[in-house]
Design a protein around this motif. Sequence first.
Motif, PDB file in Angstrom:
ATOM      1  N   ALA A  88       0.830  -1.203   0.000  1.00  0.00           N
ATOM      2  CA  ALA A  88       0.000   0.000   0.000  1.00  0.00           C
ATOM      3  C   ALA A  88       0.860   1.246   0.000  1.00  0.00           C
ATOM      4  N   GLY A  89       1.988   1.200   0.741  1.00  0.00           N
ATOM      5  CA  GLY A  89       2.879   2.360   0.775  1.00  0.00           C
ATOM      6  C   GLY A  89       3.475   2.649  -0.582  1.00  0.00           C
ATOM      7  N   THR A  90       3.863   1.587  -1.304  1.00  0.00           N
ATOM      8  CA  THR A  90       4.395   1.784  -2.657  1.00  0.00           C
ATOM      9  C   THR A  90       3.355   2.427  -3.550  1.00  0.00           C
ATOM     10  N   TRP A  91       2.117   1.918  -3.468  1.00  0.00           N
ATOM     11  CA  TRP A  91       1.052   2.469  -4.301  1.00  0.00           C
ATOM     12  C   TRP A  91       0.742   3.917  -3.944  1.00  0.00           C
ATOM     13  N   LEU A  92       0.747   4.222  -2.629  1.00  0.00           N
ATOM     14  CA  LEU A  92       0.404   5.570  -2.195  1.00  0.00           C
ATOM     15  C   LEU A  92       1.496   6.582  -2.518  1.00  0.00           C
ATOM     16  N   GLU A  93       2.741   6.240  -2.198  1.00  0.00           N
ATOM     17  CA  GLU A  93       3.814   7.231  -2.252  1.00  0.00           C
ATOM     18  C   GLU A  93       4.684   7.138  -3.505  1.00  0.00           C
ATOM     19  N   ARG A  94       4.888   5.941  -4.051  1.00  0.00           N
ATOM     20  CA  ARG A  94       5.768   5.789  -5.213  1.00  0.00           C
ATOM     21  C   ARG A  94       5.098   4.943  -6.284  1.00  0.00           C
ATOM     22  N   PRO A  95       3.945   5.365  -6.814  1.00  0.00           N
ATOM     23  CA  PRO A  95       3.258   4.555  -7.822  1.00  0.00           C
ATOM     24  C   PRO A  95       4.035   4.449  -9.127  1.00  0.00           C
ATOM     25  N   SER A  96       4.995   5.332  -9.352  1.00  0.00           N
ATOM     26  CA  SER A  96       5.765   5.325 -10.597  1.00  0.00           C
ATOM     27  C   SER A  96       7.201   4.872 -10.362  1.00  0.00           C
ATOM     28  N   LEU A  97       7.414   4.026  -9.375  1.00  0.00           N
ATOM     29  CA  LEU A  97       8.764   3.626  -9.008  1.00  0.00           C
ATOM     30  C   LEU A  97       9.507   2.999 -10.178  1.00  0.00           C
ATOM     31  N   LEU A  98       8.872   2.044 -10.876  1.00  0.00           N
ATOM     32  CA  LEU A  98       9.552   1.397 -11.995  1.00  0.00           C
ATOM     33  C   LEU A  98       9.854   2.390 -13.109  1.00  0.00           C
ATOM     34  N   GLN A  99       8.929   3.278 -13.372  1.00  0.00           N
ATOM     35  CA  GLN A  99       9.150   4.280 -14.407  1.00  0.00           C
ATOM     36  C   GLN A  99      10.337   5.163 -14.060  1.00  0.00           C
ATOM     37  N   ASP A 100      10.466   5.514 -12.789  1.00  0.00           N
ATOM     38  CA  ASP A 100      11.577   6.365 -12.369  1.00  0.00           C
ATOM     39  C   ASP A 100      12.923   5.690 -12.613  1.00  0.00           C
ATOM     40  N   LEU A 101      12.963   4.356 -12.485  1.00  0.00           N
ATOM     41  CA  LEU A 101      14.213   3.638 -12.685  1.00  0.00           C
ATOM     42  C   LEU A 101      14.682   3.676 -14.132  1.00  0.00           C
ATOM     43  N   ALA A 102      13.751   3.938 -15.061  1.00  0.00           N
ATOM     44  CA  ALA A 102      14.084   3.893 -16.482  1.00  0.00           C
ATOM     45  C   ALA A 102      14.224   5.273 -17.090  1.00  0.00           C
ATOM     46  N   THR A 103      14.351   6.306 -16.280  1.00  0.00           N
ATOM     47  CA  THR A 103      14.408   7.654 -16.830  1.00  0.00           C
ATOM     48  C   THR A 103      15.631   8.390 -16.318  1.00  0.00           C
ATOM     49  N   ASP A 104      15.873   9.592 -16.849  1.00  0.00           N
ATOM     50  CA  ASP A 104      17.070  10.370 -16.516  1.00  0.00           C
ATOM     51  C   ASP A 104      16.806  11.464 -15.488  1.00  0.00           C
ATOM     52  N   HIS A 105      15.628  12.076 -15.537  1.00  0.00           N
ATOM     53  CA  HIS A 105      15.324  13.207 -14.666  1.00  0.00           C
ATOM     54  C   HIS A 105      13.939  13.008 -14.057  1.00  0.00           C
ATOM     55  N   VAL A 106      13.857  13.106 -12.732  1.00  0.00           N
ATOM     56  CA  VAL A 106      12.596  12.906 -12.019  1.00  0.00           C
ATOM     57  C   VAL A 106      12.432  14.007 -10.985  1.00  0.00           C
ATOM     58  N   THR A 107      11.215  14.537 -10.863  1.00  0.00           N
ATOM     59  CA  THR A 107      10.905  15.455  -9.769  1.00  0.00           C
ATOM     60  C   THR A 107       9.937  14.763  -8.822  1.00  0.00           C
ATOM     61  N   THR A 108      10.060  15.063  -7.543  1.00  0.00           N
ATOM     62  CA  THR A 108       9.166  14.494  -6.545  1.00  0.00           C
ATOM     63  C   THR A 108       7.904  15.345  -6.454  1.00  0.00           C
ATOM     64  N   ARG A 109       6.954  14.895  -5.666  1.00  0.00           N
ATOM     65  CA  ARG A 109       5.718  15.658  -5.492  1.00  0.00           C
ATOM     66  C   ARG A 109       6.034  16.981  -4.805  1.00  0.00           C
ATOM     67  N   GLY A 110       5.476  18.044  -5.350  1.00  0.00           N
ATOM     68  CA  GLY A 110       5.690  19.373  -4.797  1.00  0.00           C
ATOM     69  C   GLY A 110       6.968  20.037  -5.267  1.00  0.00           C
ATOM     70  N   GLU A 111       7.763  19.363  -6.101  1.00  0.00           N
ATOM     71  CA  GLU A 111       9.053  19.906  -6.543  1.00  0.00           C
ATOM     72  C   GLU A 111       8.982  20.364  -8.001  1.00  0.00           C
ATOM     73  N   ARG A 112       9.529  21.547  -8.276  1.00  0.00           N
ATOM     74  CA  ARG A 112       9.758  22.004  -9.656  1.00  0.00           C
ATOM     75  C   ARG A 112      11.259  22.186  -9.825  1.00  0.00           C
ATOM     76  N   ARG A 113      11.789  21.732 -10.974  1.00  0.00           N
ATOM     77  CA  ARG A 113      13.240  21.785 -11.135  1.00  0.00           C
ATOM     78  C   ARG A 113      13.610  22.068 -12.584  1.00  0.00           C
ATOM     79  N   GLN A 114      14.613  22.940 -12.757  1.00  0.00           N
ATOM     80  CA  GLN A 114      15.134  23.267 -14.080  1.00  0.00           C
ATOM     81  C   GLN A 114      16.205  22.248 -14.462  1.00  0.00           C
ATOM     82  N   ILE A 115      16.057  21.653 -15.653  1.00  0.00           N
ATOM     83  CA  ILE A 115      16.994  20.655 -16.147  1.00  0.00           C
ATOM     84  C   ILE A 115      17.790  21.251 -17.314  1.00  0.00           C
TER      85      ILE A 115
END
Length: 329
Positions: free
Chosen positions: A110-137
């Motif tokens: 349940a914690g994975t689903w609630l807080e990190r539903p895109s965990l696998l997607q994040d592992l396959a990408t280069d740049h990720v922002t967390t909830r509430g974060e905006r970032r210049q790449i």
Amino acid sequence: MSDRPLPDPEAAIRAEAAAWFTRLRGPATTAQRREFEGWRAASPKHARAFDELETAWSATAAPGQRVAEEQAGRLDFFLAAMDAEKLARRRKTTRRAMGAGAALLLLLGAGTWLERPSLLQDLATDHVTTRGERRQIALPDGSTALLDADSALASAYTAGERRVRLLRGVAYFEVWPSAVPFLVEAVGGEIRVLGTKFDVRVLGDEAVVTLAEGRVAVTASGARAVLEPGQRLRFGQNGLQPVEPANLDQDLSWRDGRFAFYRMPLAEVLEEVGRYRPGRILILDHALGARQVSGSFPLADTDAALASLQASIGFQMRRLGGRLVVISP
């Protein structure tokens, strides 16, 4: 061309395995599955990396992912996890230990689903922002991408093209002029530019591109459209919708920490709110999610945003466990 050092081969294989795992959990085509089998058979390292990832997912994240596939089941799962923990406390010593272990596994899912539903997607990408974060790449060619909260962007530069892929969320691109084409992939479509400023927003199985400066050509399912400054277009695997005028102050307001919207489905508005708060927002009625709403609110105060939406529409809202908000008629 990029001046970045070559990636570590093992890390690259793990990233490829994560990308294949994510793709195959969706509606993969027969051709994609054949391509995957070829990739897996090409090296024992490929098969080992994929098997390790599949095993890790089955042990931790799979319960939450299965829950996420059925909305009603999502809520039942989360509540059952909390009930299981309470029930474990009332059992005898040995059974309590077993029940607590089972409850812990449920809560981990349940914690994975609630807080990190895109965990696998994040592992396959280069740049990720967390909830509430905006970032210049800063991209390798001098172009930039401002990522909105809970967004993911992958890049693949070669001598012949500058290609990025927006996997989720929102990105505002300022592209450095060059003879080398700059391409953005999103939900089955492609945006081609040479030098311009534009915004791309992924909304489920569709995306919206809003052009601030320059020109872009958007292609999806064999259809093509060219945008001029001040225009926007929704596209996806089903093709292109008609080009429409954009309200740049409204459509790009997220860069300044506000979200302004006009006649937008409630489900899409809640998706935006959800990127700026912990946990999840569930809407349990399709007709309610399709209702169009207009308004504006600061993204820093999502509780106030939810209260404002509730007052204007009149839906029911329940908060569970401090991390789950359930919306119903």
